[in-house]
Design a protein around this motif. Structure first.
Motif, PDB file in Angstrom:
ATOM      1  N   PHE A  79      35.492  11.639  87.578  1.00 37.76           N
ATOM      2  CA  PHE A  79      36.447  12.630  87.316  1.00 37.76           C
ATOM      3  C   PHE A  79      37.140  13.575  88.086  1.00 37.76           C
ATOM      4  O   PHE A  79      38.193  14.113  88.406  1.00 37.76           O
ATOM      5  CB  PHE A  79      36.004  12.960  85.866  1.00 37.76           C
ATOM      6  CG  PHE A  79      37.332  13.904  84.954  1.00 37.76           C
ATOM      7  CD1 PHE A  79      37.996  12.988  84.359  1.00 37.76           C
ATOM      8  CD2 PHE A  79      37.319  15.126  85.166  1.00 37.76           C
ATOM      9  CE1 PHE A  79      39.151  13.533  83.534  1.00 37.76           C
ATOM     10  CE2 PHE A  79      38.225  15.815  84.463  1.00 37.76           C
ATOM     11  CZ  PHE A  79      39.323  15.127  83.461  1.00 37.76           C
ATOM     12  N   LEU A  80      35.889  14.238  88.657  1.00 40.67           N
ATOM     13  CA  LEU A  80      36.044  15.268  89.667  1.00 40.67           C
ATOM     14  C   LEU A  80      36.691  14.939  90.975  1.00 40.67           C
ATOM     15  O   LEU A  80      37.511  15.524  91.449  1.00 40.67           O
ATOM     16  CB  LEU A  80      34.384  15.997  89.876  1.00 40.67           C
ATOM     17  CG  LEU A  80      34.492  16.960  91.202  1.00 40.67           C
ATOM     18  CD1 LEU A  80      35.079  18.221  90.545  1.00 40.67           C
ATOM     19  CD2 LEU A  80      32.961  17.175  91.377  1.00 40.67           C
ATOM     20  N   GLU A  81      36.501  13.828  91.442  1.00 44.79           N
ATOM     21  CA  GLU A  81      36.967  13.395  92.593  1.00 44.79           C
ATOM     22  C   GLU A  81      38.579  13.214  92.418  1.00 44.79           C
ATOM     23  O   GLU A  81      39.377  13.361  93.536  1.00 44.79           O
ATOM     24  CB  GLU A  81      36.591  11.861  93.042  1.00 44.79           C
ATOM     25  CG  GLU A  81      35.302  11.864  93.393  1.00 44.79           C
ATOM     26  CD  GLU A  81      34.518  10.469  93.751  1.00 44.79           C
ATOM     27  OE1 GLU A  81      35.599   9.656  93.577  1.00 44.79           O
ATOM     28  OE2 GLU A  81      33.673  10.205  94.166  1.00 44.79           O
ATOM     29  N   LEU A  82      39.168  12.989  91.359  1.00 46.58           N
ATOM     30  CA  LEU A  82      40.506  12.622  91.050  1.00 46.58           C
ATOM     31  C   LEU A  82      40.984  14.022  90.393  1.00 46.58           C
ATOM     32  O   LEU A  82      42.222  14.523  90.877  1.00 46.58           O
ATOM     33  CB  LEU A  82      40.980  11.774  90.048  1.00 46.58           C
ATOM     34  CG  LEU A  82      40.204  10.430  90.712  1.00 46.58           C
ATOM     35  CD1 LEU A  82      40.525   9.187  89.480  1.00 46.58           C
ATOM     36  CD2 LEU A  82      41.032   9.793  91.980  1.00 46.58           C
ATOM     37  N   ALA A  83      40.442  14.596  89.527  1.00 38.61           N
ATOM     38  CA  ALA A  83      40.936  16.019  88.977  1.00 38.61           C
ATOM     39  C   ALA A  83      40.953  17.344  89.513  1.00 38.61           C
ATOM     40  O   ALA A  83      41.891  18.064  89.777  1.00 38.61           O
ATOM     41  CB  ALA A  83      40.099  16.165  87.474  1.00 38.61           C
TER      42      ALA A  83
END
Length: 314
Positions: A79-83
């Motif tokens: 989630f962090l990679e995209l958000a």
């Protein structure tokens, strides 16, 4: 829960699906709820509630909590990679709209190699700060290659071959050569290499690349052929300025951009070798995302940098 998105320095109205994302990003950055809350200007319980609500909507745990540490689950890391980049773009969109027509203001975050802070950034700071008093500059000196979007920077400075093609690049210097440099005392004691193959008998101050963690292999050219040489030596560093200082102390040879050693050579503190075999760099470039160029703070900085003449030249 109120349909708002926590962001540093402001509360931005948004759709319910984005509630808690900025709180999650701050927790991911700090690995600490209290520090994330302080950065956002809210209470730790508000951050905790926002993340629990986000996890409920996503349907999976994003943050792994214990009494002593905070980490991310596999889903949280994905989630962090995209958000992260998406929220950076959203924040820039709000700032660009809010600042349209205003004088340059706000925080300008720059990623700059340590070795060029003194010759390139430091000389322009007094004039730029006087011209744009409402702009606060944060300089992160880091020789590793930074993704300005992912890492939350407005712009960066790197040598031309390291600038990603989807960035806007503004030339700051002419092309320059690299060189093998050492103190006169080193050459007196160990001799002077005449060809790259001679380096096997020499001591090097080795450089560990911050982005990859690998030891840098010295690059050379001969008769149009490019090749690399593995070096050995008593010291490994990850800072060009430190490498230069150690070479000045006579502890080994260093592979550096020629402008960094030019004054030392002119004053007799250093000498160079293998000039005919050393490659040329395209020079230093300021780079930034194309969609950010309308921000007044960044536009003012880019215009100011273009108007300067640096001594970091070949």
């Amino acid at each position: 829960m109120s349909s708002t998105l926590f962001m540093k320095d402001c509360l931005v109205p948004t759709v319910r699906g984005l509630d808690g994302v900025a709180a999650f990003l701050q927790v991911a950055a700090h690995r600490n709820f209290r520090a994330a809350a302080a950065d956002l200007g809210v209470s730790p319980s508000a951050v905790s509630q926002a993340i629990r609500a986000l996890e409920a909507r996503v349907g999976v745990a994003l943050v792994a909590r214990s009494t002593r540490s905070v980490g991310l689950t596999e889903a949280g890391r994905r989630f962090l990679e995209l958000a992260g980049p998406a929220m950076h773009d959203l924040h820039e969109a709000f700032e660009a709209a809010r600042c349209l027509g205003e004088r340059p203001s706000g925080l300008l975050r720059l990623t700059v190699p340590r070795s060029v802070v003194a010759p390139v950034i430091r000389p322009i700071l007094p004039g730029f700060c006087a011209a744009c008093p409402d702009v606060q500059i944060e300089i992160v000196a880091d020789s590793g290659f930074a993704d300005v979007i992912r890492d939350g920077f407005d712009a960066g400075i790197r040598v031309g071959e390291l600038v990603h093609p989807d960035m806007i690049g503004v030339r700051l210097t002419s092309p320059f050569r690299y060189c093998v440099a050492g103190a006169p005392g080193y050459f007196e004691k160990h001799g002077r290499p005449e060809r790259p193959a001679d380096l096997s008998a020499h001591r090097a101050i080795q450089y560990r690349q911050q982005s990859s963690g690998r030891i840098y292999r010295w690059e050379f050219t001969e008769n149009g052929h490019e090749f690399e040489v593995d070096m050995t030596g008593p010291l490994i560093v990850n800072d060009e300025a430190l490498m230069l200082s150690l070479a000045l102390d006579g502890l080994g040879l260093a592979y550096l951009a020629e402008p960094l050693v030019r004054d030392h050579v002119a004053q007799g503190r250093m000498e160079t070798a293998l000039q005919a075999y050393c490659p040329q760099s395209p020079g230093l470039f300021l780079y930034y995302p194309s969609r950010a160029q309308s921000l007044p703070k960044l536009k003012a900085f880019v215009d100011y940098m273009i108007g300067q003449r640096f001594r970091f030249e070949a």
